[in-house]
Design a protein around this motif. Structure first.
Motif, PDB file in Angstrom:
ATOM      1  N   THR A   1     -27.491 -66.997  30.827  1.00  0.00           N
ATOM      2  CA  THR A   1     -27.500 -65.614  30.349  1.00  0.00           C
ATOM      3  C   THR A   1     -26.110 -65.298  29.807  1.00  0.00           C
ATOM      4  O   THR A   1     -25.105 -65.777  30.339  1.00  0.00           O
ATOM      5  CB  THR A   1     -27.842 -64.620  31.469  1.00  0.00           C
ATOM      6  OG1 THR A   1     -26.898 -64.762  32.542  1.00  0.00           O
ATOM      7  CG2 THR A   1     -29.253 -64.864  31.983  1.00  0.00           C
ATOM      8  N   THR A   2     -26.058 -64.481  28.762  1.00  0.00           N
ATOM      9  CA  THR A   2     -24.783 -64.177  28.115  1.00  0.00           C
ATOM     10  C   THR A   2     -23.983 -63.145  28.899  1.00  0.00           C
ATOM     11  O   THR A   2     -22.787 -63.340  29.134  1.00  0.00           O
ATOM     12  CB  THR A   2     -25.037 -63.641  26.694  1.00  0.00           C
ATOM     13  OG1 THR A   2     -25.789 -64.600  25.962  1.00  0.00           O
ATOM     14  CG2 THR A   2     -23.720 -63.373  25.982  1.00  0.00           C
ATOM     15  N   HIS A   3     -24.619 -62.074  29.329  1.00  0.00           N
ATOM     16  CA  HIS A   3     -23.863 -60.948  29.874  1.00  0.00           C
ATOM     17  C   HIS A   3     -23.409 -61.168  31.312  1.00  0.00           C
ATOM     18  O   HIS A   3     -22.309 -60.768  31.682  1.00  0.00           O
ATOM     19  CB  HIS A   3     -24.693 -59.671  29.760  1.00  0.00           C
ATOM     20  CG  HIS A   3     -25.017 -59.315  28.339  1.00  0.00           C
ATOM     21  ND1 HIS A   3     -24.044 -59.021  27.416  1.00  0.00           N
ATOM     22  CD2 HIS A   3     -26.197 -59.231  27.664  1.00  0.00           C
ATOM     23  CE1 HIS A   3     -24.594 -58.756  26.244  1.00  0.00           C
ATOM     24  NE2 HIS A   3     -25.909 -58.883  26.369  1.00  0.00           N
ATOM     25  N   ARG A   4     -24.223 -61.806  32.127  1.00  0.00           N
ATOM     26  CA  ARG A   4     -23.814 -62.050  33.509  1.00  0.00           C
ATOM     27  C   ARG A   4     -23.350 -63.482  33.739  1.00  0.00           C
ATOM     28  O   ARG A   4     -23.027 -63.863  34.865  1.00  0.00           O
ATOM     29  CB  ARG A   4     -24.961 -61.707  34.461  1.00  0.00           C
ATOM     30  CG  ARG A   4     -25.319 -60.235  34.437  1.00  0.00           C
ATOM     31  CD  ARG A   4     -26.254 -59.865  35.573  1.00  0.00           C
ATOM     32  NE  ARG A   4     -26.550 -58.436  35.584  1.00  0.00           N
ATOM     33  CZ  ARG A   4     -27.305 -57.836  36.497  1.00  0.00           C
ATOM     34  NH1 ARG A   4     -27.847 -58.566  37.465  1.00  0.00           N
ATOM     35  NH2 ARG A   4     -27.530 -56.547  36.435  1.00  0.00           N
ATOM     36  N   GLN A   5     -23.366 -64.262  32.668  1.00  0.00           N
ATOM     37  CA  GLN A   5     -22.896 -65.653  32.726  1.00  0.00           C
ATOM     38  C   GLN A   5     -23.576 -66.455  33.841  1.00  0.00           C
ATOM     39  O   GLN A   5     -22.926 -67.183  34.593  1.00  0.00           O
ATOM     40  CB  GLN A   5     -21.365 -65.713  32.909  1.00  0.00           C
ATOM     41  CG  GLN A   5     -20.577 -65.147  31.758  1.00  0.00           C
ATOM     42  CD  GLN A   5     -20.293 -63.667  31.887  1.00  0.00           C
ATOM     43  OE1 GLN A   5     -19.886 -63.212  32.950  1.00  0.00           O
ATOM     44  NE2 GLN A   5     -20.514 -62.914  30.836  1.00  0.00           N
ATOM     45  N   ARG A   6     -24.886 -66.287  33.945  1.00  0.00           N
ATOM     46  CA  ARG A   6     -25.623 -66.979  35.008  1.00  0.00           C
ATOM     47  C   ARG A   6     -26.393 -68.162  34.446  1.00  0.00           C
ATOM     48  O   ARG A   6     -27.032 -68.067  33.401  1.00  0.00           O
ATOM     49  CB  ARG A   6     -26.589 -66.024  35.702  1.00  0.00           C
ATOM     50  CG  ARG A   6     -25.903 -65.013  36.595  1.00  0.00           C
ATOM     51  CD  ARG A   6     -26.910 -64.156  37.314  1.00  0.00           C
ATOM     52  NE  ARG A   6     -26.267 -63.202  38.218  1.00  0.00           N
ATOM     53  CZ  ARG A   6     -26.908 -62.275  38.907  1.00  0.00           C
ATOM     54  NH1 ARG A   6     -28.227 -62.175  38.793  1.00  0.00           N
ATOM     55  NH2 ARG A   6     -26.258 -61.449  39.695  1.00  0.00           N
ATOM     56  N   PHE A   7     -26.358 -69.265  35.190  1.00  0.00           N
ATOM     57  CA  PHE A   7     -27.133 -70.454  34.827  1.00  0.00           C
ATOM     58  C   PHE A   7     -28.612 -70.167  35.070  1.00  0.00           C
ATOM     59  O   PHE A   7     -28.994 -69.628  36.114  1.00  0.00           O
ATOM     60  CB  PHE A   7     -26.674 -71.640  35.681  1.00  0.00           C
ATOM     61  CG  PHE A   7     -27.562 -72.848  35.562  1.00  0.00           C
ATOM     62  CD1 PHE A   7     -27.537 -73.649  34.440  1.00  0.00           C
ATOM     63  CD2 PHE A   7     -28.438 -73.172  36.595  1.00  0.00           C
ATOM     64  CE1 PHE A   7     -28.366 -74.760  34.333  1.00  0.00           C
ATOM     65  CE2 PHE A   7     -29.255 -74.280  36.502  1.00  0.00           C
ATOM     66  CZ  PHE A   7     -29.220 -75.076  35.367  1.00  0.00           C
ATOM     67  N   GLN A   8     -29.458 -70.536  34.088  1.00  0.00           N
ATOM     68  CA  GLN A   8     -30.890 -70.293  34.208  1.00  0.00           C
ATOM     69  C   GLN A   8     -31.660 -71.557  34.564  1.00  0.00           C
ATOM     70  O   GLN A   8     -32.344 -71.607  35.574  1.00  0.00           O
ATOM     71  CB  GLN A   8     -31.428 -69.708  32.899  1.00  0.00           C
ATOM     72  CG  GLN A   8     -30.865 -68.336  32.560  1.00  0.00           C
ATOM     73  CD  GLN A   8     -31.286 -67.278  33.570  1.00  0.00           C
ATOM     74  OE1 GLN A   8     -32.451 -66.923  33.684  1.00  0.00           O
ATOM     75  NE2 GLN A   8     -30.319 -66.789  34.332  1.00  0.00           N
ATOM     76  N   PHE A   9     -31.565 -72.570  33.728  1.00  0.00           N
ATOM     77  CA  PHE A   9     -32.271 -73.817  34.007  1.00  0.00           C
ATOM     78  C   PHE A   9     -31.704 -74.935  33.149  1.00  0.00           C
ATOM     79  O   PHE A   9     -30.920 -74.705  32.226  1.00  0.00           O
ATOM     80  CB  PHE A   9     -33.780 -73.673  33.760  1.00  0.00           C
ATOM     81  CG  PHE A   9     -34.140 -73.246  32.365  1.00  0.00           C
ATOM     82  CD1 PHE A   9     -34.302 -74.177  31.346  1.00  0.00           C
ATOM     83  CD2 PHE A   9     -34.325 -71.906  32.069  1.00  0.00           C
ATOM     84  CE1 PHE A   9     -34.628 -73.775  30.062  1.00  0.00           C
ATOM     85  CE2 PHE A   9     -34.656 -71.498  30.780  1.00  0.00           C
ATOM     86  CZ  PHE A   9     -34.809 -72.436  29.779  1.00  0.00           C
ATOM     87  N   SER A  10     -32.119 -76.149  33.489  1.00  0.00           N
ATOM     88  CA  SER A  10     -31.643 -77.346  32.792  1.00  0.00           C
ATOM     89  C   SER A  10     -32.843 -78.147  32.292  1.00  0.00           C
ATOM     90  O   SER A  10     -33.888 -78.195  32.935  1.00  0.00           O
ATOM     91  CB  SER A  10     -30.803 -78.200  33.757  1.00  0.00           C
ATOM     92  OG  SER A  10     -30.303 -79.340  33.116  1.00  0.00           O
TER      93      SER A  10
END
Length: 492
Positions: A130-139
């Motif tokens: 995610t751009t705004h919270r800089q969270r990893f989503q998936f690989s």
């Protein structure tokens, strides 16, 4: 609106990088172009005459890819230092760091809504954040070798990736599954892109070819062999009618997708052309190469009706029959190849509209700064009238070997306007941010924790993949059992 066919013209050239330019991208507001380089710097060039460029210093190794967000308020950079940085393209130089991968990050791309980032790496994975919270989503993990490039589809629902395993993969962002693999490439796949319609993809690589597929039928539509060396980069025109490529043979080539032939060959770089990209409007395109230059071209040929382009093109060549269905897919060599000579343009010796000199460059570092006492300023420094800034101990130590003699916030003077032409009062002023320090032991501990978390993330991703496979097999077993039960009941 133009009424006759015009050739692409070289409008601007920017010098400031100290090594090969690896990537270029236009700000959607068309006021800036960003470039990444093997010199570890991201540079943002302003189109306004006499306005200084920004050199963003922060990566510890080569910058492999750059990309502006759809709003133009952010620019992302991917690096060989295994990180991705999100920068605000202003003189403040503020950035956010993603500890993205366990190996070189080759590619970074924004989704069309700017909410997600897609990164590709030598660790064989594609990751979504995610751009705004800089969270990893998936690989996404099915490639068997380095992943050179990954891009979102225009609607953000699909991802296309190219790898050194010689495959191009199409992924569903929601299900996180690979929905198709294209095996046609004979070499490493360096670059991939979606057609603006979202119905086709293009890929190119070390086998010197460019291929276009229809992803609705998973069929190869066109196969171009215009280059004589590996193709490093490609970009679709916003109209969808043209595709431009950059190659190790030092040329840029514009491909006419509707006619299925080579349209232009452009000679602008001395040495391999490593990157090329159309602006969002298609009015301009930028290129970079091993000659350390960034070139900005005006498209011109897209400003008239496509039928006029064809008519003008045919007037300077032998008339040929229209393409037929038998010419599609896979595309056979164009029938007019032996009769038609594509337009070749040499731009090395003569540059158009180049009265403006190369702009000066403002060095911009990480967003951790303190003020420098006025006694530390050099009398002859171009910014002696300003409150100079310096980095805090963490970043200063990392660059002490190269900046011992220049501890302040410096304006890197490139060949450009003299001080009389660009008064000090017009130089961009950087506002200081709150000073921050971090003990080295704490920094090392945090870095170790981040590394362990990355390993855990990869492990969880693999476990998810195996769990999905197990669920699929279990579902198959249940389906088979039901079929057998029904068959037994029917026999009884």
């Amino acid at each position: 609106m133009t009424t006759v066919l015009e050739d692409p013209s070289l409008e601007r050239h920017f010098k400031g990088h100290r090594d090969t330019v690896t990537s270029v991208d236009f700000n959607p507001n068309m006021k800036q172009i960003a470039s990444g380089s093997m010199d570890s710097c991201l540079m943002v060039w302003n189109f306004k005459p006499q306005q200084r460029a920004y050199r963003f210093v922060g990566h510890k190794d080569a910058v492999m890819s750059v990309c502006f967000s759809p709003s133009g308020h952010l620019v992302a950079s991917a690096s060989r230092d295994k990180t991705v940085r999100l920068w605000i393209p202003s003189v403040k130089g503020e950035s956010t760091v993603y500890k993205a991968h366990t190996a070189t990050v080759r590619s970074v791309d924004f989704s069309s809504d700017g909410q997600y980032l897609c990164t590709a790496s030598d660790d064989k994975t594609i990751k979504v954040w995610t751009t705004h919270r800089q969270r990893f989503q998936f690989s996404l993990n099915q490639h068997m070798n380095w992943v050179r490039c990954a891009k979102f589809s225009p609607d953000g629902r699909l991802i296309v990736s190219g790898s050194d395993d010689k495959t191009v993969k199409l992924w569903d962002k929601q299900s996180k599954e690979c929905i198709h693999t294209f095996f046609e490439h004979g070499g490493f796949v360096n670059t991939v892109a979606f057609h603006p319609s979202g119905t086709c993809i293009a890929a190119a690589g070390t086998d010197s070819t460019v291929k276009v597929w229809d992803i609705r039928m998973n069929k190869l539509l066109q196969h171009y062999t215009a280059h004589t060396a590996g193709v490093n980069s490609l970009s679709f025109h916003t109209s969808g009618n043209y595709l431009i490529t950059a190659s190790d043979d030092s040329t840029l080539k514009v491909l006419d997708l509707l006619e299925g032939r080579l349209f232009y060959t452009l000679h602008g770089h001395q040495g391999p052309a490593t990157t090329v990209a159309f602006s969002r409007s298609g009015e301009y395109f930028g290129s970079g190469g091993s000659d350390e230059q960034v070139l900005v071209w005006k498209t011109n040929f897209d400003q008239i009706d496509y039928n006029d382009v064809l008519q003008s093109h045919k007037r300077r060549s032998v008339s040929e029959p229209k393409p037929s269905i038998s010419d599609m897919p896979p595309r056979s060599p164009h029938r007019s190849q032996t009769h038609t000579s594509p337009v070749t343009q040499h731009s090395r010796s003569e540059l158009r509209n180049m009265s403006d000199r190369t702009p000066g460059v403002t060095d911009v570092g990480p967003a951790l700064f303190t003020r420098v006492p006025s006694s530390h300023l050099n009398a002859g420094d171009a910014t002696s009238g300003l409150n100079d800034l310096c980095m805090t101990s963490t970043d200063r130590e990392k660059r002490s070997s190269t900046r011992d003699s220049d501890r302040g916030w410096r304006i890197a003077e490139q060949p450009g306007p003299s001080e009389s032409e660009a008064p000090v009062g017009q130089t961009s002023v950087t506002e200081p941010l709150e000073a921050r320090t971090m003990p080295p032991q704490l920094a090392n501990t945090l870095e170790h924790i981040v590394g362990q978390l990355d390993i855990i993330t990869q492990t969880v991703s693999i476990l998810e993949q195996r769990l999905t496979m197990t669920e699929n097999k279990l579902r198959e077993c249940i389906d088979n059992q039901q079929k057998i039960t029904l068959q037994v009941m029917h026999n009884n």
